[in-house]
Design a protein around this motif. Structure first.
Motif, PDB file in Angstrom:
ATOM      1  N   ASP A   1       1.545  -9.174   4.917  1.00  0.00           N
ATOM      2  CA  ASP A   1       0.420  -9.157   3.981  1.00  0.00           C
ATOM      3  C   ASP A   1      -0.114  -7.745   3.773  1.00  0.00           C
ATOM      4  OD1 ASP A   1       0.668 -11.891   3.824  1.00  0.00           O
ATOM      5  OD2 ASP A   1      -0.858 -12.264   5.361  1.00  0.00           O
ATOM      6  N   GLN A   2      -0.204  -6.974   4.866  1.00  0.00           N
ATOM      7  CA  GLN A   2      -0.680  -5.595   4.754  1.00  0.00           C
ATOM      8  C   GLN A   2       0.309  -4.748   3.966  1.00  0.00           C
ATOM      9  OE1 GLN A   2      -1.126  -4.570   8.859  1.00  0.00           O
ATOM     10  NE2 GLN A   2      -3.295  -5.124   8.901  1.00  0.00           N
ATOM     11  N   ALA A   3       1.577  -4.943   4.221  1.00  0.00           N
ATOM     12  CA  ALA A   3       2.592  -4.170   3.508  1.00  0.00           C
ATOM     13  C   ALA A   3       2.594  -4.509   2.023  1.00  0.00           C
ATOM     14  CB  ALA A   3       3.974  -4.430   4.112  1.00  0.00           C
ATOM     15  N   ALA A   4       2.407  -5.762   1.692  1.00  0.00           N
ATOM     16  CA  ALA A   4       2.394  -6.167   0.289  1.00  0.00           C
ATOM     17  C   ALA A   4       1.199  -5.569  -0.444  1.00  0.00           C
ATOM     18  CB  ALA A   4       2.381  -7.688   0.170  1.00  0.00           C
ATOM     19  N   ALA A   5       0.099  -5.386   0.262  1.00  0.00           N
ATOM     20  CA  ALA A   5      -1.082  -4.798  -0.367  1.00  0.00           C
ATOM     21  C   ALA A   5      -0.884  -3.311  -0.629  1.00  0.00           C
ATOM     22  CB  ALA A   5      -2.304  -5.015   0.514  1.00  0.00           C
ATOM     23  N   VAL A   6      -0.112  -2.654   0.215  1.00  0.00           N
ATOM     24  CA  VAL A   6       0.081  -1.206   0.093  1.00  0.00           C
ATOM     25  C   VAL A   6       1.204  -0.863  -0.878  1.00  0.00           C
ATOM     26  CG1 VAL A   6       0.725   0.865   1.362  1.00  0.00           C
ATOM     27  CG2 VAL A   6      -0.828  -0.774   2.391  1.00  0.00           C
ATOM     28  N   VAL A   7       2.297  -1.600  -0.808  1.00  0.00           N
ATOM     29  CA  VAL A   7       3.464  -1.306  -1.628  1.00  0.00           C
ATOM     30  C   VAL A   7       3.192  -1.715  -3.069  1.00  0.00           C
ATOM     31  CG1 VAL A   7       5.902  -1.852  -1.988  1.00  0.00           C
ATOM     32  CG2 VAL A   7       5.018  -1.595   0.310  1.00  0.00           C
ATOM     33  N   ARG A   8       3.581  -0.868  -3.987  1.00  0.00           N
ATOM     34  CA  ARG A   8       3.379  -1.157  -5.404  1.00  0.00           C
ATOM     35  C   ARG A   8       4.264  -2.324  -5.826  1.00  0.00           C
ATOM     36  NH1 ARG A   8       5.883   2.243  -9.930  1.00  0.00           N
ATOM     37  NH2 ARG A   8       5.381   0.933 -11.676  1.00  0.00           N
ATOM     38  N   GLN A   9       3.671  -3.281  -6.470  1.00  0.00           N
ATOM     39  CA  GLN A   9       4.413  -4.442  -6.917  1.00  0.00           C
ATOM     40  C   GLN A   9       5.242  -4.088  -8.144  1.00  0.00           C
ATOM     41  OE1 GLN A   9       4.411  -7.400  -5.260  1.00  0.00           O
ATOM     42  NE2 GLN A   9       3.213  -6.298  -3.738  1.00  0.00           N
ATOM     43  N   THR A  10       6.351  -4.792  -8.328  1.00  0.00           N
ATOM     44  CA  THR A  10       7.193  -4.543  -9.486  1.00  0.00           C
ATOM     45  C   THR A  10       6.518  -5.100 -10.735  1.00  0.00           C
ATOM     46  OG1 THR A  10       8.377  -6.605  -9.105  1.00  0.00           O
ATOM     47  CG2 THR A  10       9.313  -4.614  -8.134  1.00  0.00           C
TER      48      THR A  10
END
Length: 98
Positions: A43-52
């Protein structure tokens, strides 16, 4: 000169090994605060990484330019007809540049 380089490498190896041995004996790996920042929850990584980008965010001109690039390759063109332009372009040419 070679002797000096060998001595420097050996001393560096001794320092690294001795620091690992002392830190491993003082704290268990789970309590080591330096290890906490290496791995993060999904969840933390998904918040930081730019979504496609989604297909709705691309304009018609951008989709047309992707279609023109993909039509040059028969495999990409076939995949474009079956799976869509976004999936075909990503599979053959990587992420969309805009």
């Amino acid at each position: 000169m070679k002797l000096l380089a060998i001595l420097a490498l050996c001393s560096l190896a001794v320092v690294c090994l001795s620091s690992d041995a002392t830190s491993a004996g003082s704290q268990p790996a789970s309590d080591n605060p330096a290890q906490e920042g290496v791995f993060v929850e999904r969840d933390q990584a998904a918040a930081v990484v730019r979504q496609t980008r989604a297909a709705a965010e691309l304009s018609l001109a951008q989709l047309e330019s992707l279609r023109e690039v993909c039509e040059a390759d028969l495999g990409c063109e076939h995949m474009m007809d079956t799976s869509g332009i976004i999936a075909a372009y990503n599979a053959y040419y990587g992420p969309i540049p805009y």
